[in-house]
Design a protein around this motif. Structure first.
Motif, PDB file in Angstrom:
ATOM      1  N   SER A 103       4.228   2.096  -3.679  1.00  0.00           N
ATOM      2  CA  SER A 103       2.852   2.329  -3.243  1.00  0.00           C
ATOM      3  C   SER A 103       2.854   3.308  -2.084  1.00  0.00           C
ATOM      4  CB  SER A 103       2.194   1.014  -2.819  1.00  0.00           C
ATOM      5  OG  SER A 103       2.869   0.455  -1.712  1.00  0.00           O
ATOM      6  N   LYS A 122      -5.355  -0.129   1.043  1.00  0.00           N
ATOM      7  CA  LYS A 122      -5.705  -0.872  -0.169  1.00  0.00           C
ATOM      8  C   LYS A 122      -5.727   0.022  -1.395  1.00  0.00           C
ATOM      9  CE  LYS A 122      -9.800  -2.992  -2.317  1.00  0.00           C
ATOM     10  NZ  LYS A 122      -9.150  -4.085  -3.054  1.00  0.00           N
ATOM     11  N   ASP A 123      -6.321   1.214  -1.280  1.00  0.00           N
ATOM     12  CA  ASP A 123      -6.483   2.053  -2.462  1.00  0.00           C
ATOM     13  C   ASP A 123      -5.225   2.842  -2.818  1.00  0.00           C
ATOM     14  OD1 ASP A 123      -6.424   3.938  -0.470  1.00  0.00           O
ATOM     15  OD2 ASP A 123      -8.453   4.694  -0.792  1.00  0.00           O
ATOM     16  N   GLU A 124      -4.122   2.636  -2.068  1.00  0.00           N
ATOM     17  CA  GLU A 124      -2.853   3.275  -2.416  1.00  0.00           C
ATOM     18  C   GLU A 124      -1.795   2.246  -2.802  1.00  0.00           C
ATOM     19  OE1 GLU A 124      -1.488   6.444   0.091  1.00  0.00           O
ATOM     20  OE2 GLU A 124      -3.493   6.818   0.898  1.00  0.00           O
ATOM     21  N   GLU A 125      -2.239   1.027  -3.116  1.00  0.00           N
ATOM     22  CA  GLU A 125      -1.317   0.004  -3.577  1.00  0.00           C
ATOM     23  C   GLU A 125      -0.860   0.331  -5.004  1.00  0.00           C
ATOM     24  OE1 GLU A 125      -2.971  -3.877  -3.156  1.00  0.00           O
ATOM     25  OE2 GLU A 125      -3.276  -3.680  -1.001  1.00  0.00           O
ATOM     26  N   TYR A 127      -1.530  -0.822  -7.798  1.00  0.00           N
ATOM     27  CA  TYR A 127      -2.625  -0.799  -8.764  1.00  0.00           C
ATOM     28  C   TYR A 127      -3.814   0.035  -8.273  1.00  0.00           C
ATOM     29  CZ  TYR A 127       0.056  -5.116  -9.346  1.00  0.00           C
ATOM     30  OH  TYR A 127       1.069  -6.028  -9.426  1.00  0.00           O
ATOM     31  N   GLY A 128      -3.677   0.657  -7.115  1.00  0.00           N
ATOM     32  CA  GLY A 128      -4.787   1.391  -6.518  1.00  0.00           C
ATOM     33  C   GLY A 128      -5.044   2.730  -7.203  1.00  0.00           C
ATOM     34  N   ARG A 129      -6.256   3.196  -7.098  1.00  0.00           N
ATOM     35  CA  ARG A 129      -6.649   4.444  -7.782  1.00  0.00           C
ATOM     36  C   ARG A 129      -6.044   5.670  -7.129  1.00  0.00           C
ATOM     37  NH1 ARG A 129     -12.931   5.384  -6.159  1.00  0.00           N
ATOM     38  NH2 ARG A 129     -12.574   7.124  -7.570  1.00  0.00           N
ATOM     39  N   ASN A 131      -2.914   5.712  -5.581  1.00  0.00           N
ATOM     40  CA  ASN A 131      -1.484   5.515  -5.349  1.00  0.00           C
ATOM     41  C   ASN A 131      -0.757   6.850  -5.541  1.00  0.00           C
ATOM     42  OD1 ASN A 131       1.162   4.671  -5.170  1.00  0.00           O
ATOM     43  ND2 ASN A 131       1.108   3.379  -6.977  1.00  0.00           N
ATOM     44  N   ASN A 155      -4.710  -5.224  -6.288  1.00  0.00           N
ATOM     45  CA  ASN A 155      -5.257  -4.535  -5.110  1.00  0.00           C
ATOM     46  C   ASN A 155      -5.596  -5.489  -3.963  1.00  0.00           C
ATOM     47  OD1 ASN A 155      -5.028  -2.105  -6.474  1.00  0.00           O
ATOM     48  ND2 ASN A 155      -7.155  -2.103  -7.136  1.00  0.00           N
ATOM     49  N   LYS A 227      -9.641   4.273   5.681  1.00  0.00           N
ATOM     50  CA  LYS A 227      -9.069   3.431   4.632  1.00  0.00           C
ATOM     51  C   LYS A 227      -8.808   2.042   5.203  1.00  0.00           C
ATOM     52  CE  LYS A 227      -6.719   7.005   1.898  1.00  0.00           C
ATOM     53  NZ  LYS A 227      -6.839   6.607   0.501  1.00  0.00           N
ATOM     54  N   ASP A 404     -12.570  -8.711   1.292  1.00  0.00           N
ATOM     55  CA  ASP A 404     -12.414  -7.754   0.204  1.00  0.00           C
ATOM     56  C   ASP A 404     -13.746  -7.557  -0.523  1.00  0.00           C
ATOM     57  OD1 ASP A 404     -10.192  -6.288  -1.379  1.00  0.00           O
ATOM     58  OD2 ASP A 404     -11.399  -7.249  -2.925  1.00  0.00           O
TER      59      ASP A 404
END
Length: 475
Positions: A103, A122-125, A127-129, A131, A155, A227, A404
């Motif tokens: 990630s 969060k958005d680079e985990e 499953y994040g969009r 990543n 996420n 973020k 969240d």
């Protein structure tokens, strides 16, 4: 007459009315209203988009109107670390992306360039969009059936990191570096290209207008959005557990040091079992060994705590560097474990599909030793009190997870049911004098909360055994 017409055309060209339907869009101001411009100028703060061509003539402001950290955080030292990170970002010292891992995570630095924390948006985990790791994108695209872990909520790794810190604090384990949910913005984070281009385009428009009409602008400048993610304080002079275990396997530590290591190991077992960590291997927990002695072996172990001296050559040559000076008196020795990378924990069910996600520490020799009386006296009083478990642990975890935007109360309640079941098993194992290895052999338990029909405010708990097991139990 001609001048008046030209002036009217110029005003009409740049006259834009404010849009009230979208509060997240950039605010547009009337050029001929200087009072409104002056009032908005007070809200502008330091730049968040660090490019010499942009920040030299452009002020950027945060568009979320939120503090970088939650108001519930009362740790002044931690708050100071967050402020140091913000000042460094504003000064052009951007977080550095960590090459390892699946990630987007970043080393956060202060104004001196020293690493002070690890930020995981969060958005680079995985499953994040956004990543940035292409391997995970390839995995998700080509093998969607094998992607992710079916027992975890996607996420929510940043919440899991902060939740592990809450459990650590509540039980007095002191093995998880302080971790909280914060909001940061930096140009080194992975933002979509359109956001960067939009900010640059609006900046150029403002510059063009300012050249013709001094002090005027069309768009209220705003920087890259913050973020949300977890910020874990950075720990220094620690080595990977793989390195440390290899060393003590070849050259055992003194009995006093080994006893201290055993106590720290048991604390990590308690943490991992309660949060049901699905990703605890020997590469994501660290060990620090501090010793003052003339013993060459201990000097080498202490030297390996320095990242500058961590090399396989030193480990392989341990026998050559070790001498016969084993009778020297050890003045002091301290061992500490840092349980990092807790982002794949807090499942809403026990693993029951393909993989079991076992605890890798269960295969170590230290897991065969029953829990010590010291750990029992530290943990059992709290875990035996169901009121403490519910109000001090579960309620705090629920408040954390409710931050969240995709918060689902039913799923969170299922997560808490797993936590309560793990605590029930752990307390029983300690009373029975079992070892960590015997603990993980116990069947999974889920303790669900139910409300009575007559008195809804009174809580009842129902215990259920988990009778489904995954296909592969060794991975």
């Amino acid at each position: 007459m001609t001048k008046r017409v030209e002036k009217g055309i110029l005003e009409d060209r740049f006259l834009v009315h404010r849009t009230t339907s979208d509060i997240d869009d950039y605010e547009v101001t009337r050029i001929k209203n200087s009072n409104s411009r002056d009032s908005n100028q007070n809200n502008e703060r330091l730049p968040l988009l660090h490019s010499p061509s942009i920040t030299s003539n452009m002020e950027l402001s945060d568009n979320h109107q939120l503090t970088s950290y939650d108001t519930d955080i009362v740790d002044e030292e931690y708050i100071d670390i967050v402020k140091q990170a913000e000042r460094a970002i504003d000064g052009g010292i951007l977080p550095v992306r960590i090459a390892a891992g699946s990630s987007g995570s970043y080393f956060v630095r202060n104004l001196e360039g020293k690493t002070i924390g690890v930020f995981k948006p969060k958005d680079e985990e995985p499953y994040g969009r956004f990543n940035p790791k292409w391997t995970k994108w390839l995995h998700k695209t080509l093998c969607p059936c094998c992607f992710g872990r079916g027992c975890l909520i996607p996420n929510q790794g940043y919440l899991s990191e902060a939740g592990a810190s809450i459990i650590d604090t509540k039980l007095g384990l002191n093995i998880v570096p302080k971790t909280h949910v914060v909001r940061l913005a930096a140009a080194s984070f992975n933002y979509p290209a359109y956001q960067r281009h939009l900010i640059t385009a609006k900046h150029e428009i403002n510059q063009s207008v300012s050249r013709h009409i001094h002090g005027r602008r069309v768009f209220r400048p705003k920087g890259l959005p913050r973020k949300i993610g977890s910020l874990q304080l950075f720990v220094e002079n620690y080595v990977d557990a793989d390195v440390f275990l290899k060393l003590i396997g070849q050259n055992p530590l003194p009995d006093e040091a080994m006893n201290k290591f055993q106590r720290q190991f048991e604390k990590m077992v308690v943490l991992d079992y309660i949060i049901r960590n699905t990703d605890r291997n020997n590469s994501n927990w660290l060990v620090k060994y501090d010793v003052k002695t003339n013993n060459e072996r201990d000097k080498l172990l202490h030297g390996l705590s320095n990242p500058l001296y961590q090399s396989e050559q030193q480990i392989d040559n341990i026998n050559e560097n070790d001498t016969s000076k084993t009778d020297d008196v050890v003045i002091t020795n301290e061992i500490h474990i840092a349980a990092i990378d807790n982002g794949l924990a807090f499942p809403f069910k026990h693993p029951d599909e393909w993989r079991a996600y076992p605890f890798h520490w269960a295969w170590l020799q230290f897991a065969k030793i029953p829990f010590s009386e010291e750990i029992k006296s530290l943990i059992l009083p709290s875990l035996s009190d169901m009121n403490y478990v519910q109000h001090e642990i579960c309620d705090d975890i629920q408040r954390l997870f409710s931050q969240d935007k995709n918060y689902d109360r039913r799923l969170v309640e299922r997560q808490l049911s797993v936590i309560r079941g793990q605590i029930l098993n752990l307390a029983q194992a300690m009373r029975d004098g079992k070892s960590p290895f015997q603990l993980v052999q116990m069947p999974g338990v889920v303790v669900e909360r139910q409300y009575a029909d007559i008195t809804p405010e009174r809580k009842h708990f129902k215990q259920k055994f988990h009778d489904r097991y995954p296909i592969f139990s060794c991975c």
